[in-house]
Design a protein around this motif. Structure first.
Motif, PDB file in Angstrom:
ATOM      1  N   SER A  65     -20.627   9.578  -9.170  1.00  0.00           N
ATOM      2  CA  SER A  65     -19.315  10.171  -9.449  1.00  0.00           C
ATOM      3  C   SER A  65     -18.318   9.764  -8.384  1.00  0.00           C
ATOM      4  O   SER A  65     -17.162   9.457  -8.685  1.00  0.00           O
ATOM      5  N   THR A  72     -17.216  -0.229  -8.335  1.00  0.00           N
ATOM      6  CA  THR A  72     -16.644   0.990  -8.897  1.00  0.00           C
ATOM      7  C   THR A  72     -16.842   1.075 -10.405  1.00  0.00           C
ATOM      8  O   THR A  72     -16.928   2.157 -10.970  1.00  0.00           O
ATOM      9  N   SER A  73     -16.928  -0.078 -11.046  1.00  0.00           N
ATOM     10  CA  SER A  73     -16.962  -0.060 -12.500  1.00  0.00           C
ATOM     11  C   SER A  73     -18.302   0.398 -13.050  1.00  0.00           C
ATOM     12  O   SER A  73     -18.357   1.141 -14.034  1.00  0.00           O
ATOM     13  N   SER A  93     -12.336  -1.223 -20.985  1.00  0.00           N
ATOM     14  CA  SER A  93     -12.653  -1.627 -19.626  1.00  0.00           C
ATOM     15  C   SER A  93     -12.093  -3.006 -19.323  1.00  0.00           C
ATOM     16  O   SER A  93     -11.634  -3.264 -18.209  1.00  0.00           O
ATOM     17  N   SER A 147     -17.147   6.217  -8.823  1.00  0.00           N
ATOM     18  CA  SER A 147     -16.299   5.967  -9.976  1.00  0.00           C
ATOM     19  C   SER A 147     -14.846   6.312  -9.695  1.00  0.00           C
ATOM     20  O   SER A 147     -13.953   5.878 -10.400  1.00  0.00           O
ATOM     21  N   SER A 153      -9.611   6.041 -14.211  1.00  0.00           N
ATOM     22  CA  SER A 153      -9.198   4.780 -14.803  1.00  0.00           C
ATOM     23  C   SER A 153      -8.198   4.989 -15.916  1.00  0.00           C
ATOM     24  O   SER A 153      -8.160   4.235 -16.864  1.00  0.00           O
ATOM     25  N   ALA A 180     -20.246   2.494 -12.013  1.00  0.00           N
ATOM     26  CA  ALA A 180     -20.399   3.941 -11.919  1.00  0.00           C
ATOM     27  C   ALA A 180     -19.840   4.627 -13.160  1.00  0.00           C
ATOM     28  O   ALA A 180     -20.420   5.582 -13.694  1.00  0.00           O
ATOM     29  N   GLY A 181     -18.690   4.131 -13.614  1.00  0.00           N
ATOM     30  CA  GLY A 181     -18.107   4.705 -14.818  1.00  0.00           C
ATOM     31  C   GLY A 181     -19.054   4.577 -15.999  1.00  0.00           C
ATOM     32  O   GLY A 181     -19.277   5.526 -16.745  1.00  0.00           O
ATOM     33  N   GLY A 240     -24.659  -0.605 -15.207  1.00  0.00           N
ATOM     34  CA  GLY A 240     -24.234   0.777 -15.393  1.00  0.00           C
ATOM     35  C   GLY A 240     -24.988   1.470 -16.509  1.00  0.00           C
ATOM     36  O   GLY A 240     -25.484   2.586 -16.354  1.00  0.00           O
ATOM     37  N   SER A 247     -21.274  -5.087 -14.641  1.00  0.00           N
ATOM     38  CA  SER A 247     -21.048  -3.640 -14.559  1.00  0.00           C
ATOM     39  C   SER A 247     -21.655  -2.933 -15.760  1.00  0.00           C
ATOM     40  O   SER A 247     -22.289  -1.894 -15.628  1.00  0.00           O
TER      41      SER A 247
END
Lengths: 352, 325, 291
Positions: A145, A206-207, A261, A148, A350, A209-210, A121, A117
């Motif tokens: 977005s 999902t991670s 994280s 995330s 998160s 994206a953050g 990312g 990630s």
């Protein structure tokens, strides 16, 4: 530098100590706590006080009738020596044994997911910043977005449905196939990898994206910083500017968030491992919660915290490589605040 | 050496710099003066071709030793920046990357210009020498991170760094503005020293007239993106000579140490919004001498025999200098 | 009082103006409002419960059941609507608690300094490091509650720490400014200092943090429901998914709607909240507006 390392080590140990104390509180002192419950349950079964004490001690590593402070010390001492009690559902198993079997799997999956990630990312974020004003990036920002904000356990369900159930591309569970023998064979490793793909994907989708959004934000502001233009005014080459002036300064906050994280991902492991029947520590915690196996529950929580603290510590060791200021006596304060800032506002969804 | 020819720099519809022409000769100490927002910083960036986007040069050009910046290749530009023309940014507060040492900044500059100092060590030696010239401890400064330096120190390091590649021209954006009085004096002395000992051409942008009077040889005055007066310091500061009303007002606004406090007369009004410029002369709303023609027609820069340029209908008429029209 | 109203008016105008640029954010805001409305009036409009009729299990969508039925014959859409309120209630409550604790801790710590500061900062460090969701699961596992308030409290056990840090640094930087010195000299009440100086500076940060806390709380509470740890009676999206998974909904295509509708509801809300924070961020942070 040494003082910095020592300080961080001390802080880490302090946190572990505090968590063990919190565990003691939950197990022994809170209203409706498990130890009292067990005591009353056992006495209603007609056991003698001595027998009850023995049982409780075996399961919770606690001596219920001793004065409170003595219980506390004993609890902590036992925990440090590796005695975390026994499972209620299966008293022949010690908590430590259960956890020791489970933890490596979680570390494998969460660790891999974290690295993937982060790398993916940050790379995407950097590209998004470099091409900021293009239409492509505007669309990408929108999509990223959205990703995330999606809870990772829901992604697990969807992946399970689409890629394991509807189209049986991946296995539906377990860490490795039943047909394979454990050992350092290619077959085993391949099986492990195949079984880990979907769980890892659940985190990564999902991670990353953050990370991408955070990196984009940082890189955009660094790109506009005066020291970048100052370097350009000296004729410093584009590659050097990107690498050292833009790159390093943008990476700083990301490295800071790395530790946060890790904590988040371990938390998510409870559900993701449950859905994939993956025998990690998250799965154990989930099962223990459902079967009210409090000793295992607390043990899992403790180990998860230790894992996160260790991860934090490793990141702390990594940090001075990127930001030399922190190891210096004066610099540490300003940087510590900056790190707390990075932890304060995670990129969407998160906060847990 | 540097010639600006009818340069216009726009940020979208707004023209931060409009039709400005300058001529900087070798050995000059050239000041560009004006209030905040008059475009002088943008002009300074344009001299090196580093106007930040979304700003763009939309008309005219900047010529370095006869060659237009827009015709230069990337590598020529890269060579020019730092080794021939260097810049010291305003309030060098943020001009350094916070995670590398000062020495590292120099190393990157040396790395980008291997022709100036073929042996890296010579370059480092020279830089240390420069650090001494700016009254800083070479060893400690070399190893320091920017957070360990005060504002004044950073400004001086920035000057040293700008000179490290032996450029012929140094452009400074507001070199004294963010500094306390002591550091200001220090920087002024240093600049004068460097000019005389190293022979660099100095161009600096400022709104501090006292600095101009003390340091500069030639002055260009900007207002709302346009050049309104240019000439030697003596010519521009001569109260009895032909002057732009803006310059007169500026010098009158400087409070005298010996005069009465009531004698301070600030310039009335405000700098116009560059997106909504008045027709005619841009200074007319604030000008005490404005006549009808000032509201309608923009004045041209008119030279006299010594090359002193003034853009004002009234001033030029009063002295009998007729515009080319 | 008047300038507070004026400030609010300016804020709304800015918000509206910027929203028009950022379509995603505008959509996000609208969606959030819709969800709030559904949460409030939902239970009065839709009916759930009643007699379970397994014969009607997993019917395909029809006029009377726009999203089909669940394993016991109940209308999926009705359950979805009714299930909105519990989730949002707890989410908002948890966010309120998190923000309150965070701001108070930050203020006390930053303004008072000294011993209180050290102790609180230690606590904040721990709260930041400990894996939040794991702790929440453990506490919820021990304290089997069905009260939304207690649940909200459990959910906010670690979330306040980040905000506390930020508020603290604001308070610290203000403590040594001349405003506060002057205010103290004039013997202005603490309320004034906090209200006039501190809050406007942290306000934007708190607002955004609040919304993100709601997303975090929803993430955590749904996780609890999915584990079966927080058995709140009644219907909500979390229990819907829990029941669906428990009934093996994953392995039949008939049950897809029942399983995926609450999931979609959750995801849409989370995404909307996140998008909405982006426009808030732009309103408060003028530098971002240029983009």
């Amino acid at each position: 530098m040494r003082r910095y390392v020592a300080r961080r080590a001390l802080a880490s140990l302090a946190i572990i100590y505090i968590v063990i104390s919190v565990s003691f509180f939950i197990v022994r002192l809170m209203p409706g706590n498990p130890v009292s419950a067990l005591e009353s349950q056992l006495s209603s079964q007609g056991m003698t006080t001595q027998q009850i004490d023995q049982q409780v001690n075996a399961i919770y590593a606690l001596t219920p009738r001793a004065p409170l402070w003595e219980q506390y010390i004993n609890y902590i001492w036992s925990a440090l020596r590796g005695n975390l009690g026994r499972s209620i559902t299966d008293p022949s198993e010690t908590v430590v044994h259960i956890i020791a079997n489970a933890l490596p799997w979680t570390i494998f999956v969460v660790g891999t997911a974290l690295v993937i990630s982060f790398v993916v990312g940050v790379a995407i974020g950097a590209v998004m910043a470099a091409l900021q004003h293009t239409k492509l990036v505007k669309v990408a920002t929108f999509v990223v977005s959205m990703l995330s904000a999606v809870p990772n356990y829901l992604v697990a369900i969807v992946l399970l449905y689409l890629l394991a159930d509807l189209h049986p591309i991946f296995p539906t569970g377990a860490a490795y196939s039943v047909n394979v023998t454990v050992g350092f064979s290619w077959a085993f490793i391949a099986s492990v990898v195949v079984h880990a793909v979907l769980p890892i994907a659940s985190y990564v989708v999902t991670s990353f994206a953050g990370w991408a959004l955070a990196m984009k934000g940082t890189a955009v502001s660094v790109l506009g910083a005066e020291y970048v233009r100052a370097a350009e005014s000296r004729g410093v080459g584009a590659r050097r500017v990107t690498q050292t002036y833009v790159g390093r300064n943008s990476m700083l906050p990301q490295v800071t968030s790395l530790a946060l994280s890790a904590g988040f991902m371990f938390g998510g492991s409870v559900l993701i491992e449950t859905y994939f029947s993956y025998p990690g520590i998250g799965d154990q915690l989930g099962q223990a919660v459902n079967s009210r196996d409090y000793a295992v529950m607390m043990g899992c929580f403790l180990l998860i915290t230790v894992a996160v603290v260790v991860a934090n510590f490793l990141v702390d060791l990594l940090y001075p490589l990127v930001d030399p200021r922190i190891a210096r006596p004066g610099g540490a304060n300003a940087v510590a605040d900056a790190r707390a800032e990075a932890r304060a506002l995670p990129a969407g969804g998160s906060a847990a | 050496m540097i010639k600006v020819d009818n340069l216009t720099v726009s940020f979208g519809p707004v023209r931060a710099v409009e039709s400005v022409s300058l001529d900087v000769q070798a050995g000059d100490i050239y000041a560009i003066v004006g209030e905040s927002g008059c475009g002088k910083s943008t002009l300074a960036y344009a001299l090196l071709g580093i106007v930040p986007p979304p700003g763009r040069v939309t008309a005219g050009e900047v010529r370095w030793k006869g060659k237009s910046l827009s015709h230069m290749s990337k590598s020529e530009l890269k060579h020019m920046r730092g080794a021939e023309v260097a810049m010291v940014f305003q309030a060098a507060m943020n001009a350094f990357s916070p995670v590398i040492t000062i020495g590292a900044h120099l190393d990157h500059a040396l790395e980008a210009h291997p022709d100036v100092f073929p042996r890296r060590r010579d370059g480092q030696e020279y830089f240390r020498h420069l650090l001494e010239l700016v009254r800083l401890d070479p060893e400690r400064t070399w190893r320091a991170y920017e957070s360990q330096l005060s504002g004044g120190m950073k400004q001086r390091v920035a000057i040293a760094l700008a000179l490290a590649l032996k450029p012929s021209v140094v452009v400074l954006d507001e070199p004294t503005t963010a500094l306390d009085v002591l550091n200001q004096r220090l920087v002024i002395d240093i600049l004068a020293d460097l000019h005389s000992s190293l022979g660099v051409t100095v161009i600096f942008v400022t709104h501090d007239l006292a600095l101009v009077a003390e340091l500069a040889g030639k002055v260009a005055v900007m207002y709302a993106g346009r050049l309104v007066e240019a000439g030697t310091v003596d010519e521009v500061f001569d109260e009895r000579g032909r002057r732009h009303p803006y310059v007169s007002a500026l010098t009158a606004a400087i409070p005298s140490v010996v005069g009465a406090a009531s004698a301070v007369r600030p310039v009335p009004g405000e700098v116009p919004n560059l997106a909504q410029l008045p027709p005619g002369c841009r200074f007319s709303p604030r000008c005490a001498f404005a006549e009808d023609i000032c509201w309608v027609e923009e004045p041209d820069l008119v030279p006299d025999r010594s090359g002193h340029l003034v853009a004002c209908h009234v001033a030029n008429r009063l002295v009998g200098v007729v515009s080319e029209k | 009082m008047r300038d507070r109203l004026y400030g609010l008016k300016m804020f709304c105008k800015d918000l509206w103006r910027l929203s028009k640029h950022d379509k995603g954010a505008l959509a996000g805001g609208c969606v959030v409002v819709v969800y709030c409305l559904v949460a409030v009036i939902g239970p009065y409009v839709a009916r759930v419960g009643g007699v379970a009729n397994p014969a009607d299990a997993y019917l395909p969508p029809s006029l009377s059941h726009p999203l089909g039925t669940g394993p016991l014959g109940q209308d999926v859409l009705a359950e979805l609507v009714v299930g909105t309120r519990p989730i949002m209630e707890v989410g908002v409550l948890a966010a309120v608690m998190t923000v309150s604790v965070g701001v108070v801790v930050g203020l006390v710590s930053g303004y008072l300094g000294g011993f209180a500061d050290s102790v609180l900062m230690r606590a904040t460090d721990v709260a930041l490091t400990v894996p939040g969701l794991a702790l929440v699961i453990v506490i919820a596992g021990v304290v089997r509650t069905s009260s939304p308030v207690v649940l909200a409290a459990i959910l906010s056990v670690t979330g306040w720490a980040g905000l506390a840090r930020a508020v603290r640094s604001q308070a610290l930087s203000l403590r040594s400014t001349e405003f506060v010195e002057a205010a103290k000299q004039q013997a202005l009440p603490l309320r004034n200092i906090v209200g006039r100086q501190l809050l406007p500076n942290v306000g934007p940060y708190v607002a955004i943090h609040f919304l993100l806390d709601v997303t975090g709380a929803i993430y955590a509470e749904v996780a609890l429901f999915l584990l079966g740890v927080a058995p709140m009676s009644g219907t909500n999206w979390g229990t819907m998914i829990y029941l669906a998974m428990g009934q093996g909904a994953l392995f039949t295509t008939k049950s897809m709607l029942y399983l995926f509708s609450p999931m979609a509801a959750i995801v849409v809300l989370q995404v909307a909240l996140v998008f909405f924070t982006r426009v808030l961020d732009a309103v408060f942070n003028p530098r971002l507006r240029a983009q």
